[in-house]
Design a protein around this motif. Structure first.
Motif, PDB file in Angstrom:
ATOM      1  N   UNK A 196       0.844  -1.200   0.000  1.00  0.00           N
ATOM      2  CA  UNK A 196       0.000   0.000   0.000  1.00  0.00           C
ATOM      3  C   UNK A 196       0.880   1.250   0.000  1.00  0.00           C
ATOM      4  N   UNK A 197       1.942   1.238   0.818  1.00  0.00           N
ATOM      5  CA  UNK A 197       2.867   2.371   0.858  1.00  0.00           C
ATOM      6  C   UNK A 197       3.542   2.558  -0.495  1.00  0.00           C
ATOM      7  N   UNK A 198       3.885   1.459  -1.154  1.00  0.00           N
ATOM      8  CA  UNK A 198       4.498   1.549  -2.478  1.00  0.00           C
ATOM      9  C   UNK A 198       3.544   2.175  -3.501  1.00  0.00           C
ATOM     10  N   UNK A 199       2.245   2.029  -3.273  1.00  0.00           N
ATOM     11  CA  UNK A 199       1.257   2.627  -4.168  1.00  0.00           C
ATOM     12  C   UNK A 199       1.017   4.105  -3.861  1.00  0.00           C
ATOM     13  N   UNK A 200       1.679   4.600  -2.839  1.00  0.00           N
ATOM     14  CA  UNK A 200       1.516   6.004  -2.476  1.00  0.00           C
ATOM     15  C   UNK A 200       0.426   6.263  -1.459  1.00  0.00           C
ATOM     16  N   UNK A 201      -0.144   5.219  -0.859  1.00  0.00           N
ATOM     17  CA  UNK A 201      -1.171   5.389   0.166  1.00  0.00           C
ATOM     18  C   UNK A 201      -0.491   5.702   1.502  1.00  0.00           C
ATOM     19  N   UNK A 202      -0.830   6.800   2.163  1.00  0.00           N
ATOM     20  CA  UNK A 202      -0.234   7.091   3.469  1.00  0.00           C
ATOM     21  C   UNK A 202      -0.580   5.996   4.478  1.00  0.00           C
ATOM     22  N   UNK A 203       0.425   5.473   5.161  1.00  0.00           N
ATOM     23  CA  UNK A 203       0.229   4.474   6.211  1.00  0.00           C
ATOM     24  C   UNK A 203       0.647   5.118   7.519  1.00  0.00           C
ATOM     25  N   UNK A 204      -0.305   5.262   8.444  1.00  0.00           N
ATOM     26  CA  UNK A 204      -0.038   6.001   9.675  1.00  0.00           C
ATOM     27  C   UNK A 204      -0.535   5.239  10.899  1.00  0.00           C
ATOM     28  N   UNK A 205       0.016   5.619  12.040  1.00  0.00           N
ATOM     29  CA  UNK A 205      -0.418   5.076  13.334  1.00  0.00           C
ATOM     30  C   UNK A 205      -1.372   6.031  14.033  1.00  0.00           C
ATOM     31  N   UNK A 206      -2.300   5.482  14.807  1.00  0.00           N
ATOM     32  CA  UNK A 206      -3.064   6.276  15.759  1.00  0.00           C
ATOM     33  C   UNK A 206      -3.038   5.516  17.085  1.00  0.00           C
TER      34      UNK A 206
END
Length: 398
Positions: A196-206
């Motif tokens: 997903x990160x490679x596709x440019x989707x932001x991956x974040x923690x909450x």
């Protein structure tokens, strides 16, 4: 489909249709905590998909009390990854755009569901991972170590730092994540966030709450088998990242920005110190000229990470050996090497020289290339430092 309860606060975001969000609960032999989890989730939404991954305990009996929930039953245990994949397929088929996954082992709190929903942006897809406090009392040491191990490789493969990459409490943008996957067990949760990160989707923690109750929690993680599968997956992902993703992103950025803007943003206006940037230039030039043909990308990125240098700058200058320059590099290497190693067949540096002649003088070439690489890396590094210092001084005077 029934709606998520109206007590969820969506006021501070772009309006999201609550009917587009569901909760997926993958479960395998967690009868002690399953009912409590389902009841707590139902306080927030009835859009629930339960995936029974071949449980052999009382799970089926418990689920019979929830006939209105969407249920998927596997005849035998197939792995958490496959359970999640089938859950995603079902959610997409039912028209959901977002899926919140929550583990059924009792460690997560359904009361944190609104935290995920309030982070959704309809115009900017995001993948959220609940960040657990791994330092709190009761957290198994193997879980803390495994999380740090996973966090490191996620950073190495994507360039993004996260505090928790193993939590199963997540929100997925179903329309944006990859459509096909290759893993079916615990390693799936690593594959999906990296790709997903490679596709440019932001991956974040909450931040989320977490509870580790040894009396109730049942973990199905097999230390040897699953750690081996995760290690194999990370090896493959690192290889893809170094040989495809990083070069792809670099050339895309370079093409999009153009050489002037690329140099301005990535080198002159980078937040790194001038020393760090000049050392990154020197590293790139050294690896680019050295005789590491075919391995230059993986070596320069590995060393840039190892010595905490600027990966973009190092990679950019390692391309000093692009085709038009290769004859000059080989010629210079052989010429310098000839001063240190005598050859049985002296080279004649004219148009009659062939690749076979270079092969016959491979020792001369290898020695000369390393000397040339050292000289050029020092020259480029010092020149880069001088230019960067002048630029910094000029900019500070403005």
């Amino acid at each position: 489909m029934e709606e998520i309860q109206t007590d969820l606060d969506l006021s501070n975001n772009t309006p999201i249709n609550p009917n587009t969000i569901c909760v997926i609960i993958p479960t395998y032999n967690n009868h002690k905590t399953l009912k409590r989890l389902i009841d707590s989730v139902l306080l927030y939404t009835t859009n629930v998909i339960v995936v029974n991954d071949g449980s052999t305990d009382d799970t089926l009996t418990i689920l019979q009390n929830y006939p209105r929930l969407v249920q998927i039953h596997f005849p035998k245990n197939s792995g958490k990854g496959l359970a999640l994949r089938k859950g995603f397929e079902k959610a997409t088929l039912l028209g959901y755009e977002f899926a919140i996954t929550i583990d059924s082992d009792g460690q997560h709190f359904a009361s944190d569901i609104p935290l995920f929903i309030n982070e959704i942006r309809s115009d900017n897809p995001i993948l959220l991972i609940g960040s657990r406090n791994m330092m709190q009392e009761g957290v198994p040491k193997k879980s803390s170590f495994g999380n740090k191990f996973s966090n490191f490789w996620f950073w190495f493969e994507t360039g993004n730092r996260l505090e928790d990459t193993q939590s199963g409490f997540r929100l997925y943008p179903l329309k944006n994540i990859p459509k096909k996957f290759f893993t079916t067990k615990f390693e799936f949760e690593i594959e999906v966030i990296v790709r997903a990160a490679w596709k440019g989707i932001p991956v974040k923690n909450i931040p989320i709450q977490v509870l580790y109750d040894p009396a109730e929690r049942v973990s199905h993680f097999r230390p040897f088998q699953d750690f081996t599968r995760i290690s194999i997956l990370n090896t493959v992902l690192v290889f893809i990242s170094l040989f495809y993703i990083r070069p792809r992103d670099f050339f895309y950025s370079f093409k999009k920005k153009g050489i002037r803007k690329f140099l301005l943003e990535n080198i002159l206006e980078s937040d790194d110190s001038n020393t760090r940037k000049s050392l990154s230039i020197a590293l790139g030039v050294f690896i680019g000229i050295s005789p590491f043909w075919g391995l230059q990308t993986i070596i320069v990125l590995f060393l840039a990470v190892l010595f905490n240098l600027n990966k973009v700058i190092s990679f950019a200058f390692s391309n000093i050996s692009f085709p038009p320059f290769i004859p000059f590099i080989i010629y210079g290497s052989l010429k310098i090497g000839g001063s240190f190693i005598q050859s049985n067949k002296p080279l004649i540096f004219d148009r009659s020289m062939t690749f076979s002649d270079v092969q016959l003088n491979i020792g001369q070439y290898l020695v000369g290339s390393f000397i040339l690489a050292s000289i050029m890396s020092i020259l480029f590094g010092l020149s880069g430092y001088l230019i960067l210092t002048i630029f910094s001084t000029f900019r500070n005077k403005k």
